[in-house]
Design an enzyme around this catalytic site. Structure first.
Site, PDB file in Angstrom:
ATOM      1  N   ALA A  59      35.789  58.687  48.323  1.00 13.52           N
ATOM      2  CA  ALA A  59      36.535  56.974  48.624  1.00 13.52           C
ATOM      3  C   ALA A  59      35.325  56.256  48.393  1.00 13.52           C
ATOM      4  O   ALA A  59      35.477  56.274  48.689  1.00 13.52           O
ATOM      5  CB  ALA A  59      37.758  57.513  49.539  1.00 13.52           C
ATOM      6  N   TYR A 124      42.856  48.781  48.834  1.00 16.93           N
ATOM      7  CA  TYR A 124      42.136  49.760  49.447  1.00 16.93           C
ATOM      8  C   TYR A 124      43.614  50.039  49.463  1.00 16.93           C
ATOM      9  O   TYR A 124      43.829  51.833  49.242  1.00 16.93           O
ATOM     10  CB  TYR A 124      40.860  49.301  50.690  1.00 16.93           C
ATOM     11  CG  TYR A 124      40.385  50.992  51.235  1.00 16.93           C
ATOM     12  CD1 TYR A 124      40.298  51.503  50.663  1.00 16.93           C
ATOM     13  CD2 TYR A 124      41.192  50.744  52.610  1.00 16.93           C
ATOM     14  CE1 TYR A 124      39.324  52.428  51.489  1.00 16.93           C
ATOM     15  CE2 TYR A 124      40.661  51.800  53.475  1.00 16.93           C
ATOM     16  CZ  TYR A 124      39.738  52.738  52.787  1.00 16.93           C
ATOM     17  OH  TYR A 124      39.941  53.989  53.894  1.00 16.93           O
ATOM     18  N   LYS A 128      44.934  53.847  48.267  1.00 13.88           N
ATOM     19  CA  LYS A 128      44.617  55.076  49.346  1.00 13.88           C
ATOM     20  C   LYS A 128      45.920  56.488  49.170  1.00 13.88           C
ATOM     21  O   LYS A 128      46.549  56.676  49.530  1.00 13.88           O
ATOM     22  CB  LYS A 128      44.364  54.198  50.496  1.00 13.88           C
ATOM     23  CG  LYS A 128      42.494  54.677  50.446  1.00 13.88           C
ATOM     24  CD  LYS A 128      41.951  55.304  49.872  1.00 13.88           C
ATOM     25  CE  LYS A 128      41.474  56.823  51.201  1.00 13.88           C
ATOM     26  NZ  LYS A 128      40.972  58.330  50.566  1.00 13.88           N
TER      27      LYS A 128
HETATM   28  N1  LIG Z   1      35.737  54.113  57.037  1.00 11.87           N
HETATM   29  C1  LIG Z   1      36.550  54.033  57.369  1.00 11.87           C
HETATM   30  O1  LIG Z   1      36.627  53.147  58.645  1.00 11.87           O
HETATM   31  C2  LIG Z   1      37.864  54.909  57.132  1.00 11.87           C
HETATM   32  C3  LIG Z   1      38.997  54.509  57.962  1.00 11.87           C
HETATM   33  C4  LIG Z   1      40.021  54.621  57.503  1.00 11.87           C
HETATM   34  C5  LIG Z   1      40.422  56.201  56.404  1.00 11.87           C
HETATM   35  N2  LIG Z   1      38.867  56.775  56.060  1.00 11.87           N
HETATM   36  C6  LIG Z   1      38.511  57.515  54.695  1.00 11.87           C
HETATM   37  O2  LIG Z   1      37.991  58.677  55.811  1.00 11.87           O
HETATM   38  C7  LIG Z   1      37.358  59.124  54.485  1.00 11.87           C
HETATM   39  C8  LIG Z   1      35.951  59.262  54.418  1.00 11.87           C
HETATM   40  O3  LIG Z   1      34.886  58.012  54.671  1.00 11.87           O
HETATM   41  P1  LIG Z   1      34.051  57.165  54.937  1.00 11.87           P
HETATM   42  O4  LIG Z   1      33.959  57.050  56.548  1.00 11.87           O
HETATM   43  O5  LIG Z   1      33.365  59.095  55.600  1.00 11.87           O
HETATM   44  O6  LIG Z   1      33.311  56.560  53.819  1.00 11.87           O
HETATM   45  P2  LIG Z   1      32.141  56.817  53.152  1.00 11.87           P
HETATM   46  O7  LIG Z   1      30.005  56.695  53.917  1.00 11.87           O
HETATM   47  O8  LIG Z   1      31.940  55.648  52.132  1.00 11.87           O
HETATM   48  O9  LIG Z   1      32.134  57.997  51.950  1.00 11.87           O
HETATM   49  C9  LIG Z   1      32.792  57.814  50.714  1.00 11.87           C
HETATM   50  C10 LIG Z   1      31.839  58.691  49.927  1.00 11.87           C
HETATM   51  O10 LIG Z   1      32.776  58.442  48.457  1.00 11.87           O
HETATM   52  C11 LIG Z   1      31.842  58.603  47.499  1.00 11.87           C
HETATM   53  N3  LIG Z   1      31.619  58.181  46.288  1.00 11.87           N
HETATM   54  C12 LIG Z   1      31.848  56.444  45.955  1.00 11.87           C
HETATM   55  N4  LIG Z   1      32.528  56.688  44.648  1.00 11.87           N
HETATM   56  C13 LIG Z   1      32.348  57.478  44.159  1.00 11.87           C
HETATM   57  C14 LIG Z   1      33.047  57.782  42.812  1.00 11.87           C
HETATM   58  N5  LIG Z   1      32.726  56.852  41.876  1.00 11.87           N
HETATM   59  N6  LIG Z   1      32.313  59.508  42.645  1.00 11.87           N
HETATM   60  C15 LIG Z   1      31.937  60.493  43.575  1.00 11.87           C
HETATM   61  N7  LIG Z   1      32.272  60.036  45.364  1.00 11.87           N
HETATM   62  C16 LIG Z   1      32.321  58.752  45.525  1.00 11.87           C
HETATM   63  C17 LIG Z   1      30.696  57.992  48.600  1.00 11.87           C
HETATM   64  O11 LIG Z   1      29.005  58.827  47.291  1.00 11.87           O
HETATM   65  P3  LIG Z   1      27.894  57.362  48.107  1.00 11.87           P
HETATM   66  O12 LIG Z   1      27.478  57.791  48.975  1.00 11.87           O
HETATM   67  O13 LIG Z   1      26.844  58.297  46.534  1.00 11.87           O
HETATM   68  O14 LIG Z   1      28.233  56.632  47.569  1.00 11.87           O
HETATM   69  C18 LIG Z   1      29.937  58.701  50.143  1.00 11.87           C
HETATM   70  O15 LIG Z   1      29.825  59.492  49.771  1.00 11.87           O
HETATM   71  C19 LIG Z   1      37.554  58.126  53.293  1.00 11.87           C
HETATM   72  O16 LIG Z   1      39.165  58.950  52.391  1.00 11.87           O
HETATM   73  C20 LIG Z   1      38.362  57.214  53.756  1.00 11.87           C
HETATM   74  O17 LIG Z   1      39.640  56.756  52.778  1.00 11.87           O
HETATM   75  C21 LIG Z   1      37.939  55.286  56.302  1.00 11.87           C
END
Ligand SMILES: NC(=O)c1ccc[n+]([C@@H]2O[C@H](COP(=O)([O-])OP(=O)(O)OC[C@H]3O[C@@H](n4cnc5c(N)ncnc54)[C@H](OP(=O)(O)O)[C@@H]3O)[C@@H](O)[C@H]2O)c1
Length: 298
Positions: A59, A124, A128
């Site tokens: 994401a 965002y 989403k």
């Molecule tokens: N973080 C939060 O607080 C939070 C809160 C609510 C919901 N969520 C949701 O939970 C899920 C996981 O979030 P997370 O915290 O694990 O996020 P994260 O640590 O930011 O990881 C996002 C991943 O997406 C990849 N990504 C970014 N741009 C991309 C592209 N163009 N093509 C393919 N992959 C790409 C990143 O790759 P790189 O590592 O190479 O950049 C990373 O592996 C997401 O759906 C997010 O929306 C997160």
């Protein structure tokens, strides 16, 4: 089963690599192999890999940055998800996807249920939500798991930042009027694996479980109390801090302006998931305390 994991190096993707391993052969890809910024490249990739199940942890999660790059955010969070969903529907493959509390505007008084109206305040949140909607409209069997305040021990995270600031600064101010539940990527990954196991047990009859679920740790806090909890845990483990938990100053969101507006209420009710899958979600402090052990190496 041949499981395709996308976004393998993110907070959640990393934990999913571990948690999905007992369920089958996991093919885990990063953005070099599956670039969500180019949604049109995903279907040919899926045709080539022919996964039996897709888990999408990729994401565009840079909430403030997204305000200045809405098109990229739309491609990654919505258009790419629509492509995955289209393929999953055509091939009768389950798609597991994650969404966010930021689909809400936070104006409700209590806990949000899956039926409550969404009204995102940020790019965002809007992109989403568009991803969720594309997934639901595709007709594929799916679990969309909405979560909040995700953290992991690996990489940058709120607890590490608070520990660093409290050890080096004379004062620390943290927002105290945004409410929600910090949710560890470890818990999200473990619950995902348990849900998938259940889907597998039900086989062809698992379709009734398809849908949108809230998945967050139990309980509630705000960022300031969360920071105080982190510092308290660190002190209990013998860490010397310049700013102790009781000295963290509570400030309002208005005093800490950011490019993207955040909901003040991010409380998500998890009754639907707990009842459908027979799971207990631990209080947020359980994994948050384990994280301090991991960060401090205790
Ligand atoms: N973080 C939060 O607080 C939070 C809160 C609510 C919901 N969520 C949701 O939970 C899920 C996981 O979030 P997370 O915290 O694990 O996020 P994260 O640590 O930011 O990881 C996002 C991943 O997406 C990849 N990504 C970014 N741009 C991309 C592209 N163009 N093509 C393919 N992959 C790409 C990143 O790759 P790189 O590592 O190479 O950049 C990373 O592996 C997401 O759906 C997010 O929306 C997160």
């Amino acid at each position: 089963m041949n499981i395709l994991l996308l976004g393998k190096n993110g907070q959640l993707g990393w934990e999913l690599q571990r948690a999905l391993a007992p369920l089958g052969e996991v093919v885990a890809l990063d953005q070099d192999r599956a670039d969500f910024a180019q949604p049109e490249t995903l279907v040919p990739l899926l045709d080539q890999l022919q996964p039996g199940l897709i888990v999408n942890a990729a994401a565009h999660t840079a909430v403030d940055k997204a305000e200045s790059e809405p098109e990229l955010s739309q491609r990654i969070n919505a258009d790419a998800v629509a492509e995955l969903a289209r393929w999953a529907a055509q091939h009768r493959v389950w798609l597991i996807h994650y969404s966010t509390d930021y689909v809400f505007d936070g104006s409700a008084a209590g806990w949000y249920s899956e039926e409550d109206a969404s009204n995102p305040l940020s790019v965002y949140g809007r992109t989403k939500l568009a991803g969720e909607q594309a997934l639901a409209a595709s007709g594929c069997h799916h679990l969309t798991l909405r979560t909040s305040w995700v953290y992991a021990s690996r990489g940058k995270n709120f607890a590490r930042t608070m520990l660093q600031l409290a050890a080096s600064r004379e004062s620390l101010s943290v927002v105290a009027d945004q409410w929600g539940a910090p949710t560890s990527a470890e818990l999200l990954a473990d619950v995902t694996a348990l849900c998938l196991y259940r889907l597998r047990q039900e086989g062809e009859g698992a379709g009734h479980l398809s849908g949108l679920y809230h998945l967050v740790a139990a309980g509630e806090t705000n960022w300031c109390d969360y920071a105080r909890f982190v510092l308290q845990q660190a002190q209990q483990r013998g860490t010397q801090l310049k700013v102790g938990p009781e000295q963290v100053k509570a400030i309002s969101t208005a005093e800490y302006p950011t490019p993207a507006q955040r909901p003040l209420n991010s409380r998500l009710a998890t009754d639907k998931l707990r009842q459908a899958f027979g799971l207990t979600l631990p209080d947020w402090r359980y994994h948050a305390a384990r994280q301090i052990d991991e960060l401090l190496g205790s």
